[in-house]
Design a protein around this motif. Structure first.
Motif, PDB file in Angstrom:
ATOM      1  N   HIS A 155      -9.208 -21.990  33.011  1.00 42.87           N
ATOM      2  CA  HIS A 155      -9.418 -21.908  34.452  1.00 42.87           C
ATOM      3  C   HIS A 155      -8.380 -22.784  35.133  1.00 42.87           C
ATOM      4  O   HIS A 155      -8.353 -23.981  34.943  1.00 42.87           O
ATOM      5  N   THR A 156      -7.524 -22.139  35.910  1.00 44.64           N
ATOM      6  CA  THR A 156      -6.526 -22.890  36.677  1.00 44.64           C
ATOM      7  C   THR A 156      -6.526 -22.287  38.077  1.00 44.64           C
ATOM      8  O   THR A 156      -7.369 -21.462  38.403  1.00 44.64           O
ATOM      9  N   GLU A 157      -5.547 -22.699  38.862  1.00 45.90           N
ATOM     10  CA  GLU A 157      -5.390 -22.179  40.220  1.00 45.90           C
ATOM     11  C   GLU A 157      -5.272 -20.649  40.201  1.00 45.90           C
ATOM     12  O   GLU A 157      -5.842 -19.950  41.020  1.00 45.90           O
ATOM     13  N   SER A 158      -4.540 -20.108  39.218  1.00 49.80           N
ATOM     14  CA  SER A 158      -4.289 -18.672  39.227  1.00 49.80           C
ATOM     15  C   SER A 158      -5.085 -17.915  38.160  1.00 49.80           C
ATOM     16  O   SER A 158      -4.965 -16.709  38.039  1.00 49.80           O
ATOM     17  N   ILE A 159      -5.884 -18.636  37.390  1.00 49.66           N
ATOM     18  CA  ILE A 159      -6.730 -17.968  36.397  1.00 49.66           C
ATOM     19  C   ILE A 159      -8.176 -18.385  36.642  1.00 49.66           C
ATOM     20  O   ILE A 159      -8.490 -19.574  36.682  1.00 49.66           O
ATOM     21  N   ASP A 160      -9.021 -17.411  36.848  1.00 51.92           N
ATOM     22  CA  ASP A 160     -10.432 -17.694  37.107  1.00 51.92           C
ATOM     23  C   ASP A 160     -11.231 -16.604  36.399  1.00 51.92           C
ATOM     24  O   ASP A 160     -11.706 -15.660  37.002  1.00 51.92           O
ATOM     25  N   PHE A 161     -11.322 -16.775  35.096  1.00 56.27           N
ATOM     26  CA  PHE A 161     -11.867 -15.726  34.235  1.00 56.27           C
ATOM     27  C   PHE A 161     -13.361 -15.537  34.428  1.00 56.27           C
ATOM     28  O   PHE A 161     -14.155 -16.411  34.105  1.00 56.27           O
ATOM     29  N   GLU A 162     -13.752 -14.377  34.926  1.00 60.04           N
ATOM     30  CA  GLU A 162     -15.188 -14.087  35.012  1.00 60.04           C
ATOM     31  C   GLU A 162     -15.542 -12.610  34.876  1.00 60.04           C
ATOM     32  O   GLU A 162     -16.704 -12.284  34.712  1.00 60.04           O
ATOM     33  N   THR A 163     -14.546 -11.733  34.923  1.00 57.11           N
ATOM     34  CA  THR A 163     -14.861 -10.305  34.931  1.00 57.11           C
ATOM     35  C   THR A 163     -14.329  -9.597  33.687  1.00 57.11           C
ATOM     36  O   THR A 163     -13.155  -9.736  33.336  1.00 57.11           O
ATOM     37  N   LEU A 164     -15.215  -8.833  33.042  1.00 59.37           N
ATOM     38  CA  LEU A 164     -14.799  -7.997  31.917  1.00 59.37           C
ATOM     39  C   LEU A 164     -15.142  -6.552  32.272  1.00 59.37           C
ATOM     40  O   LEU A 164     -16.300  -6.145  32.262  1.00 59.37           O
ATOM     41  N   SER A 165     -14.100  -5.790  32.652  1.00 56.30           N
ATOM     42  CA  SER A 165     -14.285  -4.410  33.110  1.00 56.30           C
ATOM     43  C   SER A 165     -14.097  -3.457  31.940  1.00 56.30           C
ATOM     44  O   SER A 165     -12.986  -3.206  31.491  1.00 56.30           O
ATOM     45  N   MET A 166     -15.218  -2.957  31.418  1.00 49.90           N
ATOM     46  CA  MET A 166     -15.120  -1.938  30.371  1.00 49.90           C
ATOM     47  C   MET A 166     -16.360  -1.062  30.406  1.00 49.90           C
ATOM     48  O   MET A 166     -17.457  -1.524  30.688  1.00 49.90           O
ATOM     49  N   GLY A 167     -16.158   0.230  30.132  1.00 51.89           N
ATOM     50  CA  GLY A 167     -17.241   1.192  30.138  1.00 51.89           C
ATOM     51  C   GLY A 167     -17.098   2.214  31.247  1.00 51.89           C
ATOM     52  O   GLY A 167     -16.832   1.864  32.396  1.00 51.89           O
ATOM     53  N   MET A 168     -17.226   3.499  30.883  1.00 53.79           N
ATOM     54  CA  MET A 168     -17.163   4.615  31.822  1.00 53.79           C
ATOM     55  C   MET A 168     -18.401   5.491  31.587  1.00 53.79           C
ATOM     56  O   MET A 168     -19.300   5.100  30.840  1.00 53.79           O
TER      57      MET A 168
ATOM     58  N   ASN B 236      -0.184 -12.490  53.217  1.00 54.60           N
ATOM     59  CA  ASN B 236      -0.973 -13.735  53.294  1.00 54.60           C
ATOM     60  C   ASN B 236      -2.306 -13.641  52.584  1.00 54.60           C
ATOM     61  O   ASN B 236      -3.341 -14.057  53.100  1.00 54.60           O
ATOM     62  N   ARG B 237      -2.263 -13.044  51.400  1.00 54.54           N
ATOM     63  CA  ARG B 237      -3.507 -12.876  50.648  1.00 54.54           C
ATOM     64  C   ARG B 237      -3.336 -13.420  49.235  1.00 54.54           C
ATOM     65  O   ARG B 237      -2.222 -13.610  48.763  1.00 54.54           O
ATOM     66  N   VAL B 238      -4.473 -13.596  48.571  1.00 53.28           N
ATOM     67  CA  VAL B 238      -4.483 -13.776  47.122  1.00 53.28           C
ATOM     68  C   VAL B 238      -5.185 -12.538  46.572  1.00 53.28           C
ATOM     69  O   VAL B 238      -6.299 -12.216  46.989  1.00 53.28           O
ATOM     70  N   ILE B 239      -4.514 -11.799  45.703  1.00 54.46           N
ATOM     71  CA  ILE B 239      -5.100 -10.561  45.179  1.00 54.46           C
ATOM     72  C   ILE B 239      -5.658 -10.810  43.779  1.00 54.46           C
ATOM     73  O   ILE B 239      -4.974 -11.352  42.904  1.00 54.46           O
ATOM     74  N   ASP B 240      -6.913 -10.413  43.607  1.00 56.71           N
ATOM     75  CA  ASP B 240      -7.570 -10.546  42.309  1.00 56.71           C
ATOM     76  C   ASP B 240      -7.131  -9.416  41.374  1.00 56.71           C
ATOM     77  O   ASP B 240      -7.052  -8.261  41.789  1.00 56.71           O
ATOM     78  N   CYS B 241      -6.851  -9.773  40.120  1.00 56.09           N
ATOM     79  CA  CYS B 241      -6.342  -8.794  39.147  1.00 56.09           C
ATOM     80  C   CYS B 241      -7.063  -8.944  37.812  1.00 56.09           C
ATOM     81  O   CYS B 241      -7.511 -10.029  37.452  1.00 56.09           O
ATOM     82  N   LEU B 242      -7.142  -7.843  37.083  1.00 61.43           N
ATOM     83  CA  LEU B 242      -7.580  -7.860  35.688  1.00 61.43           C
ATOM     84  C   LEU B 242      -6.403  -7.416  34.838  1.00 61.43           C
ATOM     85  O   LEU B 242      -5.678  -6.494  35.211  1.00 61.43           O
ATOM     86  N   LEU B 243      -6.215  -8.074  33.714  1.00 58.12           N
ATOM     87  CA  LEU B 243      -5.157  -7.654  32.792  1.00 58.12           C
ATOM     88  C   LEU B 243      -5.714  -6.587  31.859  1.00 58.12           C
ATOM     89  O   LEU B 243      -6.793  -6.753  31.275  1.00 58.12           O
ATOM     90  N   GLN B 244      -4.985  -5.485  31.770  1.00 58.77           N
ATOM     91  CA  GLN B 244      -5.441  -4.396  30.906  1.00 58.77           C
ATOM     92  C   GLN B 244      -4.960  -4.629  29.481  1.00 58.77           C
ATOM     93  O   GLN B 244      -3.779  -4.892  29.240  1.00 58.77           O
ATOM     94  N   VAL B 245      -5.893  -4.538  28.534  1.00 56.44           N
ATOM     95  CA  VAL B 245      -5.563  -4.748  27.127  1.00 56.44           C
ATOM     96  C   VAL B 245      -5.687  -3.415  26.397  1.00 56.44           C
ATOM     97  O   VAL B 245      -6.639  -2.653  26.602  1.00 56.44           O
TER      98      VAL B 245
END
Ligand SMILES: *Cc1c(COP(=O)(O)O)cnc(C)c1O
Length: 223
Positions: free
Chosen positions: A184-197, A107-116
């Motif tokens: 931006h739709t129900e299942s796309i809410d683009f706001e995070t760019l995860s890069m850098g270590m 019963n959750r919505v899980i947030d995901c990032l697509l890896q490129v």
């Protein structure tokens, strides 16, 4: 080397000024060291082994936001689905479908990032541009994924001393992020760019990153 709180505070301050979220990568680090950062107010931690993540989740305070940053096997999604905050490394449609399914069971919505895939290192994972577009198109169909939300992109630069190459790769990922960011739709809410270590996070931030994943610079080398 061991946990360096002063270094952590320096990095955190530097990133906060730029509105960049710091994910402290705690893989192979002790629960005690994680608690020291927690006591300093830190809540975002990244892990890349499912068993280790589940064990730490059970032992540690429940307001920690756990980021899964590694390559995730489909058959292990069910173990982290009840609690994971953000899955960074979604690298196949099959995996996204499974996360959607397990999220629904919880019963959750899980947030995901697509890896490129942006680097020259063949051993890394991720979508190419065409695959990314195909998946984004599917995800933007209303009701296609009800229990996952695609929050943005994640990528890893080549493991190299060549900072110009790293910068080029990060800038490329940022371009894709901006390009798809209009959706931006129900299942796309683009706001995070995860890069850098640890080794390249400043290059990443200057290229547009708003979430970095730093391990060894804070915790010392992994045991
Ligand atoms: C281990 C890891 C990191 C952190 O690496 P450091 O060099 O220790 O900062 C970041 N991202 C991913 C995907 C990792 O596996």
């Amino acid at each position: 080397m061991k946990l360096n709180i002063r270094k952590y505070q320096q990095i955190q301050q530097q990133l906060r000024e730029k509105n960049v979220t710091l994910v402290a990568v705690s893989k192979m680090q002790s629960v005690a060291d994680i608690m020291v950062l927690y006591e300093n107010g830190h809540r975002d931690f990244g892990e890349n082994y499912v068993q280790e993540l589940v064990s730490k989740f059970e032992q540690l305070p429940k307001d920690i936001r756990w980021h899964y940053i590694g390559h995730l096997q489909t058959n292990k999604v069910k173990y982290i689905a009840p609690f994971v905050h953000l899955v960074h490394g979604v690298d196949s449609e099959k995996l996204l479908i499974e996360i959607n399914k397990q999220a629904a069971r919880n019963n959750r919505v899980i947030d995901c990032l697509l890896q490129v895939f942006i680097s020259k290192d063949e051993n890394k994972f991720g979508f190419d541009e065409a695959e990314l577009k195909t998946l984004m198109d599917k995800a933007s169909i209303p009701g296609h994924f009800r229990n996952v939300r695609i929050k943005g992109l994640m990528g890893m630069a080549s493991n190299t001393e060549d900072n110009d190459l790293i910068e080029t790769e990060f800038k490329h990922l940022n371009e894709l992020f901006v390009q798809h960011g209009a959706s931006h739709t129900e299942s796309i809410d683009f706001e995070t760019l995860s890069m850098g270590m640890s080794a390249d996070y400043m290059i990443a931030v200057n290229a547009g990153s708003n979430m970095v994943r730093i391990g060894s610079l804070i915790f010392g080398s992994r045991r």
